[in-house]
Design an enzyme around this catalytic site. Structure first.
Site, PDB file in Angstrom:
ATOM      1  N   LYS A   1      26.734  97.967  50.492  1.00 39.67           N
ATOM      2  CA  LYS A   1      28.034  97.681  49.886  1.00 39.67           C
ATOM      3  C   LYS A   1      29.179  98.198  50.760  1.00 39.67           C
ATOM      4  CE  LYS A   1      25.910  97.868  45.325  1.00 39.67           C
ATOM      5  NZ  LYS A   1      25.684  98.674  44.102  1.00 39.67           N
TER       6      LYS A   1
ATOM      7  N   GLU B   1      31.672  88.314  45.150  1.00 40.03           N
ATOM      8  CA  GLU B   1      32.326  89.411  44.442  1.00 40.03           C
ATOM      9  C   GLU B   1      31.323  90.320  43.738  1.00 40.03           C
ATOM     10  OE1 GLU B   1      34.798  91.909  43.719  1.00 40.03           O
ATOM     11  OE2 GLU B   1      36.037  90.136  44.008  1.00 40.03           O
TER      12      GLU B   1
ATOM     13  N   VAL C   1      39.213  75.024  34.912  1.00 41.06           N
ATOM     14  CA  VAL C   1      38.946  74.455  36.232  1.00 41.06           C
ATOM     15  C   VAL C   1      39.637  73.115  36.439  1.00 41.06           C
ATOM     16  CG1 VAL C   1      37.113  73.489  37.692  1.00 41.06           C
ATOM     17  CG2 VAL C   1      36.764  75.676  36.519  1.00 41.06           C
TER      18      VAL C   1
ATOM     19  N   LYS D   1      23.719  91.646  47.875  1.00 43.81           N
ATOM     20  CA  LYS D   1      24.388  92.587  48.786  1.00 43.81           C
ATOM     21  C   LYS D   1      23.593  92.831  50.063  1.00 43.81           C
ATOM     22  CE  LYS D   1      22.550  96.243  45.855  1.00 43.81           C
ATOM     23  NZ  LYS D   1      22.166  95.340  44.757  1.00 43.81           N
TER      24      LYS D   1
END
Length: 435
Positions: free
Chosen positions: A206, A130, A36, A106
């Protein structure tokens, strides 16, 4: 490495995924800092009960019941609580304070994604999820970034491991639906109430997210047509096997043309017959796989674990590293555009194909009467198979596969077949994925 700053990370939830995210943040802190360019410091984990027993041993001082106070100190908030509330309110609070948010929720993203994205855009924060689709499989970022210069035509796949496990047991081991569900339950693939999985609600959430990313269009809640697997019988599976096919619960989102000729998006979750030659047919057990068809890239397939604590934690950490790098580099957070605003087509306007299994009177002229129904509705028959089972005295079993046609025409055809005097019973109707 020039470690000139650190980033504070707040974790909301410490279930199977949350506890693994916390463990990896602590164990891989130095490696993550190298990737990072700044130290990622886990400053706390918000839970309902700080004394509850957990699968992963973590420092007790990290736990707190005050999620709101924890959020105030964070640069990045990771929400892994699940459910709509209080998750939605906490995410909005985090975004309003300028924190980036990572979530695997989700149901929340499918129902309230536009509102959450709007909140992120107002302050230049980043909202990433994700892990909300297909667990460990990287699919949202490839759609949003890697294929950003392409024209995605269709995204379809197995996005619920529980139903795939059940159907796979029925196909490979000959289990009855009840036996397969019991094994799935015993192994932890199903909750005590399996409705969200077996009735397709999980997969539909989804599918809505995939449609938003692939086609830049917000889908209203409930816009994804949904059928589950509870009507699938052992006979359906045996018939499919005899035809070198397999039944999978597929989420399908695709560009389509509506009845009015305008461009639109079709989104559905249904059981589908697939040739065993298709890559999705080889997805066994609780695995997930997503098949993408793009104009330039052609056919792509993403395969892997669709669930699991440590596997899903991998996707969460991928989003976390992306958000952290954005903090180090500066600039506004990445957003998901919904500029296309295509019409979401009802299932009646979808193009699909059917396999219809029916029992009809075994006498001359029956096939001609049935053929007329298809012709009157402008539905072409791709294949027909007839047998005379001993248990159906005086009746013939017909397995009819259609060419692709409008769903409305196919449904009308089935209704008219059912009304024919020579048709004793419509035994089964399944959609077919033609190569």
């Amino acid at each position: 490495m020039s470690e000139y700053r650190h980033l504070s990370v707040a974790l909301l939830g410490s279930g199977s995924v949350g506890s693994q995210v916390a463990r990896l943040l602590l164990e891989e802190q130095q490696e993550l800092a190298s990737r990072v360019g700044a130290k990622l410091e886990l400053i706390g984990i918000a839970v309902r009960d700080t004394a509850a027993k957990r699968d992963v041993e973590l420092p007790q001082e990290l736990y707190t019941t005050d999620a709101a106070e924890l959020i105030k100190k964070a640069d990045i908030v990771v929400e892994l609580m699940g459910g709509i509330e209080p998750a939605k309110s906490l995410i909005l609070e985090a975004l309003e304070q300028g924190a980036d948010v990572i979530t695997a929720n989700k149901a929340l993203i499918a129902a309230h994604g536009p509102e959450l994205h709007a909140a992120a855009r107002r302050v230049g924060a980043q909202l990433s999820y994700e892990a909300a689709v297909a667990g460990a499989i990287p699919i949202l970022r490839p759609l949003q970034e890697s294929l950003a210069g392409d024209n995605v035509k269709r995204v379809m796949g197995i996005v619920n491991g529980s139903t795939n496990y059940i159907l796979d047991r029925m196909d490979r081991f000959g289990d009855t639906p009840e036996a397969a569900m019991q094994v799935a339950s015993d192994l932890g693939y199903l909750e005590a109430d399996p409705t969200l999985d077996v009735e397709g609600y999980d997969a539909a959430s989804k599918a809505g997210i995939l449609a938003r990313i692939a086609f830049h269009t917000d889908l209203p809640e409930g816009a994804v047509y949904r059928e589950g697997i509870t009507a699938i019988t052992a006979d359906d599976v045996a018939t499919a096997k005899a035809a070198n096919q397999v039944i999978k619960l597929l989420a399908v989102v695709e560009q389509a043309t509506g009845a009015d000729g305008a461009a639109g998006v079709s989104a559905r979750v249904t059981p589908v017959l697939i040739s065993r030659e298709h890559p999705l047919a080889a997805v066994h057990g609780g695995k997930n796989a997503i098949f993408v068809e793009a104009e330039a890239a052609g056919e792509l397939m993403f395969y892997g674990a669709g669930a699991g604590g440590v596997e899903t934690a991998s996707a969460v950490l991928g989003d976390l590293v992306s958000a952290a790098r954005r903090h180090v580099a500066g600039g506004p957070g990445l957003t998901t555009p919904s500029y296309a605003d295509l019409r979401v087509l009802p299932i009646s306007e979808a193009e699909t194909a059917y396999q219809i299994i029916l029992n009809a009177v075994d006498q001359p002229g029956v096939l001609a009467a049935i053929a007329r129904v298809f012709a009157d509705n402008q539905v072409s028959v791709a294949a027909i198979h007839q047998s005379l089972p001993e248990e159906l005295s005086g009746l013939a079993k017909l397995v009819i596969t259609t060419a692709e046609a409008r769903e409305e025409a196919l449904q009308t055809t089935v209704a008219e077949l059912r009304a024919l005097d020579v048709v004793s019973e419509i035994v089964s109707i399944l959609r077919v994925l033609h190569a």
